[in-house]
Write a protein that holds these residues in place. Structure first.
Motif, PDB file in Angstrom:
ATOM      1  N   PRO A  21       6.168  63.993  12.671  1.00  0.00           N
ATOM      2  CA  PRO A  21       6.874  64.674  13.765  1.00  0.00           C
ATOM      3  C   PRO A  21       8.220  63.991  14.035  1.00  0.00           C
ATOM      4  CG  PRO A  21       4.648  63.970  14.425  1.00  0.00           C
ATOM      5  CD  PRO A  21       4.970  63.287  13.137  1.00  0.00           C
ATOM      6  N   GLY A  57      14.195  61.101  17.729  1.00  0.00           N
ATOM      7  CA  GLY A  57      14.836  60.562  16.518  1.00  0.00           C
ATOM      8  C   GLY A  57      15.412  59.168  16.682  1.00  0.00           C
ATOM      9  N   GLN A  58      15.213  58.530  17.825  1.00  0.00           N
ATOM     10  CA  GLN A  58      15.873  57.242  18.099  1.00  0.00           C
ATOM     11  C   GLN A  58      15.294  56.079  17.287  1.00  0.00           C
ATOM     12  OE1 GLN A  58      18.775  57.143  20.124  1.00  0.00           O
ATOM     13  NE2 GLN A  58      18.352  59.246  19.522  1.00  0.00           N
ATOM     14  N   SER A  59      14.072  56.238  16.807  1.00  0.00           N
ATOM     15  CA  SER A  59      13.496  55.252  15.891  1.00  0.00           C
ATOM     16  C   SER A  59      13.345  55.839  14.497  1.00  0.00           C
ATOM     17  CB  SER A  59      12.122  54.787  16.393  1.00  0.00           C
ATOM     18  OG  SER A  59      12.273  54.120  17.613  1.00  0.00           O
ATOM     19  N   LEU A  60      12.936  57.110  14.453  1.00  0.00           N
ATOM     20  CA  LEU A  60      12.640  57.720  13.151  1.00  0.00           C
ATOM     21  C   LEU A  60      13.902  57.868  12.293  1.00  0.00           C
ATOM     22  CD1 LEU A  60      10.609  58.976  11.242  1.00  0.00           C
ATOM     23  CD2 LEU A  60      10.775  61.124  12.508  1.00  0.00           C
ATOM     24  N   TYR A 101      13.357  60.088  28.293  1.00  0.00           N
ATOM     25  CA  TYR A 101      13.430  58.963  29.228  1.00  0.00           C
ATOM     26  C   TYR A 101      14.284  59.334  30.444  1.00  0.00           C
ATOM     27  CZ  TYR A 101      12.090  55.996  25.194  1.00  0.00           C
ATOM     28  OH  TYR A 101      11.464  55.419  24.124  1.00  0.00           O
ATOM     29  N   THR A 108      11.923  59.967  23.743  1.00  0.00           N
ATOM     30  CA  THR A 108      10.845  60.637  24.472  1.00  0.00           C
ATOM     31  C   THR A 108       9.675  59.688  24.715  1.00  0.00           C
ATOM     32  OG1 THR A 108       9.685  61.363  22.476  1.00  0.00           O
ATOM     33  CG2 THR A 108      11.454  62.805  23.293  1.00  0.00           C
ATOM     34  N   GLU A 132       9.071  49.102  26.367  1.00  0.00           N
ATOM     35  CA  GLU A 132       8.737  49.144  27.796  1.00  0.00           C
ATOM     36  C   GLU A 132       7.664  50.194  28.086  1.00  0.00           C
ATOM     37  OE1 GLU A 132      11.822  49.084  26.657  1.00  0.00           O
ATOM     38  OE2 GLU A 132      12.784  47.335  27.567  1.00  0.00           O
TER      39      GLU A 132
HETATM   40  C1  LIG Z   1      20.227  51.512  20.063  1.00  0.00           C
HETATM   41  C2  LIG Z   1      18.760  51.635  20.387  1.00  0.00           C
HETATM   42  C3  LIG Z   1      18.222  50.821  21.368  1.00  0.00           C
HETATM   43  C4  LIG Z   1      16.865  50.910  21.703  1.00  0.00           C
HETATM   44  N1  LIG Z   1      16.362  50.100  22.675  1.00  0.00           N
HETATM   45  C5  LIG Z   1      15.071  50.209  23.022  1.00  0.00           C
HETATM   46  C6  LIG Z   1      14.517  49.404  24.059  1.00  0.00           C
HETATM   47  O1  LIG Z   1      15.191  48.593  24.702  1.00  0.00           O
HETATM   48  N2  LIG Z   1      13.195  49.553  24.355  1.00  0.00           N
HETATM   49  C7  LIG Z   1      12.396  50.467  23.675  1.00  0.00           C
HETATM   50  O2  LIG Z   1      11.215  50.559  23.988  1.00  0.00           O
HETATM   51  N3  LIG Z   1      12.892  51.239  22.705  1.00  0.00           N
HETATM   52  C8  LIG Z   1      14.199  51.135  22.355  1.00  0.00           C
HETATM   53  N4  LIG Z   1      14.691  51.950  21.352  1.00  0.00           N
HETATM   54  C9  LIG Z   1      13.776  52.869  20.652  1.00  0.00           C
HETATM   55  C10 LIG Z   1      13.604  54.144  21.479  1.00  0.00           C
HETATM   56  O3  LIG Z   1      12.822  53.844  22.609  1.00  0.00           O
HETATM   57  C11 LIG Z   1      12.958  55.308  20.719  1.00  0.00           C
HETATM   58  O4  LIG Z   1      13.361  56.453  21.372  1.00  0.00           O
HETATM   59  C12 LIG Z   1      11.463  55.403  20.694  1.00  0.00           C
HETATM   60  O5  LIG Z   1      11.028  54.224  20.104  1.00  0.00           O
HETATM   61  C13 LIG Z   1      10.977  56.618  19.889  1.00  0.00           C
HETATM   62  O6  LIG Z   1      11.028  57.822  20.638  1.00  0.00           O
HETATM   63  P1  LIG Z   1      11.699  59.130  19.991  1.00  0.00           P
HETATM   64  O7  LIG Z   1      11.401  60.268  20.867  1.00  0.00           O
HETATM   65  O8  LIG Z   1      13.125  58.861  19.700  1.00  0.00           O
HETATM   66  O9  LIG Z   1      10.824  59.301  18.656  1.00  0.00           O
HETATM   67  P2  LIG Z   1      11.248  59.460  17.126  1.00  0.00           P
HETATM   68  O10 LIG Z   1      12.235  58.431  16.741  1.00  0.00           O
HETATM   69  O11 LIG Z   1      11.582  60.879  16.854  1.00  0.00           O
HETATM   70  O12 LIG Z   1       9.824  59.124  16.452  1.00  0.00           O
HETATM   71  C14 LIG Z   1       9.306  57.812  16.463  1.00  0.00           C
HETATM   72  C15 LIG Z   1       7.919  57.833  15.769  1.00  0.00           C
HETATM   73  O13 LIG Z   1       6.994  58.551  16.571  1.00  0.00           O
HETATM   74  C16 LIG Z   1       6.472  59.684  15.873  1.00  0.00           C
HETATM   75  N5  LIG Z   1       6.351  60.736  16.891  1.00  0.00           N
HETATM   76  C17 LIG Z   1       7.324  61.179  17.720  1.00  0.00           C
HETATM   77  N6  LIG Z   1       6.828  62.060  18.603  1.00  0.00           N
HETATM   78  C18 LIG Z   1       5.515  62.192  18.313  1.00  0.00           C
HETATM   79  C19 LIG Z   1       4.460  62.963  18.873  1.00  0.00           C
HETATM   80  N7  LIG Z   1       4.653  63.778  19.928  1.00  0.00           N
HETATM   81  N8  LIG Z   1       3.226  62.863  18.325  1.00  0.00           N
HETATM   82  C20 LIG Z   1       3.007  62.036  17.279  1.00  0.00           C
HETATM   83  N9  LIG Z   1       3.956  61.267  16.712  1.00  0.00           N
HETATM   84  C21 LIG Z   1       5.209  61.353  17.223  1.00  0.00           C
HETATM   85  C22 LIG Z   1       7.485  59.966  14.772  1.00  0.00           C
HETATM   86  O14 LIG Z   1       6.897  60.640  13.678  1.00  0.00           O
HETATM   87  C23 LIG Z   1       7.932  58.558  14.423  1.00  0.00           C
HETATM   88  O15 LIG Z   1       6.995  57.938  13.580  1.00  0.00           O
HETATM   89  C24 LIG Z   1      16.039  51.869  21.014  1.00  0.00           C
HETATM   90  C25 LIG Z   1      16.596  52.720  20.040  1.00  0.00           C
HETATM   91  C26 LIG Z   1      17.936  52.600  19.725  1.00  0.00           C
HETATM   92  C27 LIG Z   1      18.514  53.527  18.687  1.00  0.00           C
END
Ligand SMILES: Cc1cc2nc3c(=O)[nH]c(=O)nc-3n(C[C@H](O)[C@H](O)[C@H](O)COP(=O)(O)OP(=O)(O)OC[C@H]3O[C@@H](n4cnc5c(N)ncnc54)[C@H](O)[C@@H]3O)c2cc1C
Length: 289
Positions: A29, A33-36, A77, A110, A123
């Motif tokens: 999924p 996209g912030q980690s993926l 968030y 998210t 967090e």
């Molecule tokens: C510059 C930067 C700074 C950051 N600083 C922090 C910080 O201080 N603290 C912190 O906690 N995080 C931090 N992050 C990470 C951020 O919190 C990410 O948003 C979070 O880790 C993933 O959420 P996402 O919605 O972006 O998921 P995605 O990046 O889209 O997905 C992350 C993973 O989760 C899976 N996934 C996503 N949604 C679902 C779902 N509904 N069901 C099953 N699997 C799913 C995906 O397949 C993937 O493996 C940072 C990121 C960046 C780019």
């Protein structure tokens, strides 16, 4: 570097997202996209297909659920930061979410993505654990409800099956009082160590319903019931707080990594568990007399 080739699927319902996960081996999924996306660019992940959740109806939003709240997996968030419902019912969540990344990250990232990512110092996993949250994971088999404590297995590892989608996170009624503190090398960077505590102070000043969780002291965030036992029913006097600190230090197993050594994390844990508990006690006493 650019991502390896993948099939892009953009479902518009939870059912079609689940079908896409079930029928495409190696699919992931895509939420905020912030980690993926960085992992794709570095080719740390090479999924055969991406199932983009961003147009799935009903996956985002915050609704009242008894005395608690249910938060859709795709809730950003920034929505948690500004929601009056979260302010009223889950003030710890609203306080802590402001420590995640920067404004751009919080506008896209998210809750569901953060829990699935299971960063050991994230967090959201820490605070969801402290609040006793339950992950709702849906597949063709139905919905599985997984308490956070059972959901997080280790760094970036959860009990989620490849065909399961997090659809929501359920939060029970939370005690009104909370404490949170995070040490990071720069403002809004990932935490070196974080402490979250919730509880209720009775009219006689004695504390109940306490939950204390730490991140940065093990391979995942941990609850410390051993510390809570030293605090329940007390006024959080200096002796009880000291006993709770010692209980934390006895059970933690901090890693050494690029951010901090094991010794430094131990030192931080002792200092900040004490500080968070003292502040919780003093702020509540000032509020309620
Ligand atoms: C510059 C930067 C700074 C950051 N600083 C922090 C910080 O201080 N603290 C912190 O906690 N995080 C931090 N992050 C990470 C951020 O919190 C990410 O948003 C979070 O880790 C993933 O959420 P996402 O919605 O972006 O998921 P995605 O990046 O889209 O997905 C992350 C993973 O989760 C899976 N996934 C996503 N949604 C679902 C779902 N509904 N069901 C099953 N699997 C799913 C995906 O397949 C993937 O493996 C940072 C990121 C960046 C780019």
């Amino acid at each position: 570097m650019k991502p390896a080739p993948f099939t892009y699927i953009r479902p518009d319902s939870v059912e079609s997202a689940i079908t896409a996960l079930a029928e495409n081996a190696g699919a992931r999924p895509l939420a905020g996209g912030q980690s993926l996306v960085p992992m794709l660019h570095m080719r740390l992940m090479q999924p055969a297909a991406l199932v983009d959740l961003n147009r799935v109806a009903g996956l985002a939003g915050i609704v009242v659920d008894g005395d608690g709240l249910t938060v859709g997996a795709l809730t950003r968030y920034s929505e948690l930061e500004s929601s009056p419902l979260v302010a009223e019912r889950l003030p710890l969540l609203q306080h802590a979410v402001r420590f995640v990344g920067d404004r751009q990250v919080r506008n896209r990232g998210t809750l569901g993505g953060s829990l699935a990512q299971a960063d050991p110092v994230g967090e959201m996993p820490l605070v969801c654990l402290a609040l006793g949250a339950v992950v709702c994971a849906q597949s063709r088999e139905g919905v599985r409800e997984i308490p956070l404590d059972d959901f997080l297995l280790g760094p970036y590892t959860t009990t989620l099956e490849p065909d399961e989608l997090i659809v929501a996170v359920r939060f029970p009624e939370a005690p009104a009082a909370y404490g949170f503190f995070e040490v990071s090398r720069r403002h809004n960077d990932f935490a070196v160590l974080a402490v979250a505590v919730t509880g209720t102070r009775g009219a006689d000043g004695a504390w109940q319903e306490l939950r204390l969780a730490l991140a940065g002291v093990d391979d995942r965030p941990v609850l410390v019931p051993e510390a809570v036992r030293r605090l329940e029913g007390t006024t959080l006097d200096a002796g009880s707080i000291d006993a709770a600190v010692q209980a934390c230090l006895a059970v933690i197993d901090p890693p050494s990594d690029v951010r901090a050594s094991e010794e430094y994390r131990r030192h931080l844990a002792g200092v900040h568990v004490e500080r968070v508990l003292r502040r919780l006690r003093d702020e509540e006493a000032a509020l309620r007399g």
